[in-house]
Design a protein around this motif. Sequence first.
Motif, short mmCIF file in Angstrom:
data_model
loop_
_atom_site.label_atom_id
_atom_site.label_comp_id
_atom_site.label_asym_id
_atom_site.label_seq_id
_atom_site.Cartn_x
_atom_site.Cartn_y
_atom_site.Cartn_z
N GLY A 1 78.01 34.60 -14.19
CA GLY A 1 78.47 34.22 -15.77
C GLY A 1 77.16 33.89 -16.31
N GLN A 2 77.03 33.88 -17.74
CA GLN A 2 75.92 33.56 -18.58
C GLN A 2 75.41 32.13 -18.32
N ALA A 3 76.18 31.22 -18.06
CA ALA A 3 75.56 29.77 -17.82
C ALA A 3 74.90 30.04 -16.48
N ALA A 4 75.49 30.60 -15.42
CA ALA A 4 74.83 30.88 -14.10
C ALA A 4 73.36 31.50 -14.40
N SER B 1 71.65 25.45 -12.23
CA SER B 1 70.93 25.61 -11.05
C SER B 1 71.45 26.39 -9.80
N GLU B 2 71.93 27.61 -9.92
CA GLU B 2 72.55 28.47 -8.87
C GLU B 2 71.79 29.02 -8.08
N ASN B 3 72.04 29.23 -6.96
CA ASN B 3 71.45 30.10 -5.84
C ASN B 3 72.08 30.90 -4.89
N ALA B 4 71.82 31.82 -4.43
CA ALA B 4 72.51 32.97 -3.48
C ALA B 4 71.40 33.05 -2.22
N LEU B 5 72.23 33.37 -1.43
CA LEU B 5 71.70 33.77 -0.21
C LEU B 5 72.14 35.28 0.55
N VAL B 6 71.36 36.14 0.68
CA VAL B 6 71.70 37.44 1.13
C VAL B 6 71.20 37.79 2.12
#
Length: 50
Positions: A8-11, A16-21
């Motif tokens: 989303g816009q806030a993310a 402070s979002e993160n992702a691991l692929v």
Amino acid sequence: MTTQYNNGQAAASRNSENALVLWNCPGVARDYLVHWQSRWDQGVDFRSSY
């Protein structure tokens, strides 16, 4: 540890979002699924108290 990314816009701009692929890591995927399933199996249905 991994976490979800709330798309989303806030993310995208403020949080402070993160992702691991990971690609081509079936062992990691299997271990993650086994752990996730163990957490799911311990869950209980939410019952509102009001």
